[in-house]
Design an enzyme around this catalytic site. Structure first.
Site, PDB file in Angstrom:
ATOM      1  N   GLU A 146      85.223  35.453  64.105  1.00  0.00           N
ATOM      2  CA  GLU A 146      85.835  36.612  64.740  1.00  0.00           C
ATOM      3  C   GLU A 146      86.696  36.267  65.958  1.00  0.00           C
ATOM      4  O   GLU A 146      86.768  37.036  66.917  1.00  0.00           O
ATOM      5  CB  GLU A 146      84.751  37.634  65.089  1.00  0.00           C
ATOM      6  CG  GLU A 146      84.047  38.156  63.838  1.00  0.00           C
ATOM      7  CD  GLU A 146      83.012  39.231  64.112  1.00  0.00           C
ATOM      8  OE1 GLU A 146      82.964  39.733  65.252  1.00  0.00           O
ATOM      9  OE2 GLU A 146      82.253  39.573  63.189  1.00  0.00           O
ATOM     10  N   GLU A 456      79.610  40.016  59.253  1.00  0.00           N
ATOM     11  CA  GLU A 456      79.124  38.751  59.840  1.00  0.00           C
ATOM     12  C   GLU A 456      78.633  37.739  58.805  1.00  0.00           C
ATOM     13  O   GLU A 456      77.672  37.017  59.056  1.00  0.00           O
ATOM     14  CB  GLU A 456      78.021  39.000  60.896  1.00  0.00           C
ATOM     15  CG  GLU A 456      78.473  39.781  62.093  1.00  0.00           C
ATOM     16  CD  GLU A 456      78.396  41.290  61.893  1.00  0.00           C
ATOM     17  OE1 GLU A 456      79.226  42.019  62.469  1.00  0.00           O
ATOM     18  OE2 GLU A 456      77.512  41.741  61.134  1.00  0.00           O
ATOM     19  N   GLU A 474      83.476  41.339  56.166  1.00  0.00           N
ATOM     20  CA  GLU A 474      84.195  41.332  57.446  1.00  0.00           C
ATOM     21  C   GLU A 474      84.680  39.892  57.663  1.00  0.00           C
ATOM     22  O   GLU A 474      85.780  39.546  57.283  1.00  0.00           O
ATOM     23  CB  GLU A 474      83.276  41.801  58.563  1.00  0.00           C
ATOM     24  CG  GLU A 474      83.975  41.928  59.903  1.00  0.00           C
ATOM     25  CD  GLU A 474      82.980  42.210  61.015  1.00  0.00           C
ATOM     26  OE1 GLU A 474      83.352  42.940  61.937  1.00  0.00           O
ATOM     27  OE2 GLU A 474      81.844  41.686  60.963  1.00  0.00           O
ATOM     28  N   GLU A 480      87.698  46.735  65.035  1.00  0.00           N
ATOM     29  CA  GLU A 480      86.692  47.149  66.006  1.00  0.00           C
ATOM     30  C   GLU A 480      86.908  46.507  67.376  1.00  0.00           C
ATOM     31  O   GLU A 480      86.527  47.083  68.404  1.00  0.00           O
ATOM     32  CB  GLU A 480      85.294  46.806  65.499  1.00  0.00           C
ATOM     33  CG  GLU A 480      85.037  45.312  65.342  1.00  0.00           C
ATOM     34  CD  GLU A 480      83.660  45.004  64.769  1.00  0.00           C
ATOM     35  OE1 GLU A 480      82.967  45.955  64.372  1.00  0.00           O
ATOM     36  OE2 GLU A 480      83.290  43.829  64.724  1.00  0.00           O
TER      37      GLU A 480
END
Length: 676
Positions: A146, A456, A474, A480
């Site tokens: 991420e 995740e 994701e 987000e």
């Protein structure tokens, strides 16, 4: 195959090597292959060739859902049979497949007397580049994908500062400052695009790449387990495929189906229950602090009657969920996601606690039977949410219970999550143990006919072909981050298709209409225009697409919301019109079983004009094109919510010319008469 050639050889020390050519020019220099095994620490040299096999394969298959109705799987294959000259002699096969747009290769440990159960200490696969290429990379982190992307030369890769500064990411473990994650996107000085990734990641750790900044050599770096080993295997065994996609056209990289083709066909025979869908839900309001996942602000406190003390900001209440059901039903949206419906959120994160959720007990203000009955009466599906807080052991123990609960209450899909450090303690999100866990969850979903959207996890590797109920993941920096952190740069969505999405669909959660003013943090906003948020429904492919914003923000822009209502999530055809990673992207897609087309164009922080020839339309037929565009004065930073909507008659001869604002985009619906 066409422009691609692969050459295999064994050097004077018995080391297997390969090299790859594009248009007769070397793209991958001689690169070594092999392993360090616990049973044989030199399982990379002293090999001799004992046989070869060649085959050609050409087949067209149809995915259960996807970007195109038909996919051609065409390759030349060469299998190399090797034997180590040591005593005892061990066997290793190398399987190479050459496609028209790249190569895939894997190791195969055949059944043999001298190697049955074994441990991989290191995999020594190299990808030796021919120069100091421009590269889009994120750190090689064992627990997260991420990060924001960095564009640099290979010689400048150093992730240490980015890892240290990325405090908005919950768990970060990146011990090698020169490691990067795949899919890795590179561009040579003479305009050749090279993408390195893997396919069919099963029972094996994720592969990251260590960058030798002096020689431009990339070498596999497998995510270790709690004791430092990489994989525990039992022959016969085949590793995941290592993939290299190559073209002098960026559009060809995005159109590649090589990663998908290297996966096995569906293990699910009856797939009629697997259906792509759009959804809204109780989610963004928690990201921006309007409501909470937890029912109470206290983990251990109760009132005089022994009941938890409500904080009166809980989002997943029966009444609030009904609002979303009503909105979904009114606007033809099939699903409603509800996060925070179940007990355990008061101390779910940061404690490395094993037993957090039981996945079946709702909070006092969420009446699951009433909600499900109401949703059914409105023709809406409720999407289950199973956050594990990283405690995979707890989820595994309760997996049958959780999925049986879904089946009994009418849930046909679940969003899972793994925020936090993994339990078993010492394991990582991208290690072999967790790779197997994600697979087990997908298989459990297939058993109970439940579709999966996992957050995740490791980044996808095309397993949606083998497990078509594994709809989306994701595994990257999603929308987000615009809600709770510094957010994503305007270029971010132009990079994702060339990196993370090369392996499979992403649950990016587009569709934020209130670009500014949703947070009490000064300066916080979505780094995009509203029109670009619409375009993302086309440019960032997923069979599960969320309309992520609050109901009230859509109700003030229902003219723009019309595009979200209309845009499909399953396609018969896809055309990559133009593309350049980090700069711009235009994609057109044809609706499943209909003759309607939808197009999306996005740009980075620079304004530009999108030129879109509509030559893909049926000749001689007139269509109605509705263009959702940035207003002339729109700008992602200063005027992001300004847009225009216009309609015109178009044909296959039409060329649309649409100005894109800085950080902007355009979404176009092209409707055939009667949709036929």
């Amino acid at each position: 195959m066409n422009k691609i050639k692969l050459l295999f050889s064994i050097d004077g020390e018995g080391r297997p090597e390969y090299e790859v050519f594009f248009q007769d020019k070397q793209v991958v220099q001689p690169s070594r292959l092999g392993f360090v095994l616990q049973e044989d620490s030199a399982f990379y040299r002293d090999f001799e060739l004992v046989g070869t096999e060649r085959a050609t394969f050409d087949q067209t298959w149809q995915p259960v859902w996807g970007e195109t109705k038909n996919i051609r799987n065409h390759y030349n294959e060469m299998t190399i049979h090797l034997r180590r000259k040591a005593n005892p002699s061990l066997l290793l096969d190398l399987v190479f497949r050459v496609f028209e747009d790249g190569v895939g290769f894997r190791y195969r440990f055949p059944k043999q007397a001298n190697l049955t159960y074994f441990v991989v200490k290191n995999e020594l696969t190299q990808f030796n580049m021919t120069g100091d290429h421009n590269t889009f990379w994120i750190p090689g982190d064992y627990d997260t994908n991420e990060y924001s992307y960095t564009l640099s030369k290979l010689s400048a890769v150093d992730n240490k500062e980015l890892v240290e500064k990325s405090t908005d990411i919950a768990v970060r473990v990146a011990p090698d400052p020169y490691a990067v994650q795949t899919p890795l996107m590179m561009k040579t000085a003479n305009g050749v695009y090279i993408n390195v990734h893997e396919a069919a990641l099963l029972n094996y750790p994720a592969m990251q790449l260590h960058v030798d900044r002096a020689t431009y050599s990339l070498s596999s770096s497998l995510v270790p387990d709690a004791v430092g080993n990489k994989a525990y295997l039992h022959a016969p065994f085949s590793t995941p495929w290592r993939t290299i996609i190559i073209s002098d056209k960026a559009t060809d990289i995005l159109a590649s189906k090589t990663v998908l083709n290297l996966n096995e066909p569906s293990k699910i025979q009856n797939t009629s229950w697997i259906k792509p869908m759009k959804f809204v839900g109780v989610w963004w309001e928690m990201q921006i602090g309007k409501s909470t996942w937890s029912y109470s602000d206290f983990a251990d406190s109760t009132d005089a009657q022994g009941r938890p003390i409500p904080n009166n900001r809980h989002g997943a209440t029966t009444a609030n969920v009904k609002r979303y059901i009503d909105f979904a039903a009114k606007n033809g949206i099939r699903g409603v996601l509800v996060e925070g419906w179940n007990t355990g959120w008061e101390d779910w994160f940061g404690k490395w606690k094993e037993d957090v959720f039981d996945f079946v007990t709702p909070y006092p203000d969420f009446d699951i039977n009433e909600v499900m009955s109401y949703a059914k009466s409105k023709g809406v599906s409720i999407i289950m949410h199973n956050e594990t807080s990283g405690s995979a052991t707890n989820y595994e123990r309760r997996l049958d219970t959780a999925f049986r609960f879904m089946k009994e209450h009418g849930y046909n899909s679940v969003k899972t999550g793994y925020v936090g450090k993994i339990i078993p303690r010492g394991e990582h999100h991208d290690g072999q143990w967790m790779i197997n866990h994600y697979t087990r969850v997908a298989e459990k979903g297939a058993q109970y006919q439940v579709m999966i959207d996992v957050h995740e996890p490791m980044r996808p590797t095309g397993l949606q072909r083998t497990y078509p109920n594994w709809m989306a993941s994701e595994a990257a920096r999603g929308n987000e981050y615009n809600g709770f952190s510094v957010g994503n740069a305007p270029s971010h969505e132009t990079i994702l298709p060339f990196t993370r999405l090369m392996g499979g669909p992403m649950d990016y959660t587009p569709g934020i209409f209130k670009i500014q003013g949703y947070s009490n943090v000064p300066g916080r906003q979505v780094h995009s225009t509203l029109a670009k948020q619409l375009a993302l429904y086309v440019t960032l492919y997923s069979p599960l697409q969320m309309a992520a914003d609050l109901i009230e923000n859509y109700e003030t822009h229902m003219d723009a919301f019309r595009f979200i209502k209309d845009v499909p999530v399953d396609w018969d055809d896809t055309k990559i019109i133009n593309a350049e990673p980090g700069e711009y992207l235009t994609i057109a897609r044809k609706e499943k079983n209909k003759n309607n087309w939808f197009a999306g164009a996005i740009t980075n922080e620079n304004k530009r004009t999108a030129t879109i020839p509509l030559s893909f339309l049926d000749k001689g037929k007139k269509y109605t094109a509705t263009v959702y565009a940035d207003a002339p004065n729109a700008d992602w930073k200063n005027n992001p919510e300004a847009y225009t909507i216009s309609s015109q008659t178009v044909t296959s001869e039409t060329v649309l010319s649409i100005p894109l604002a800085a950080g902007g985009g355009a979404a176009i619906s092209i409707m055939a008469p009667d949709g036929k």
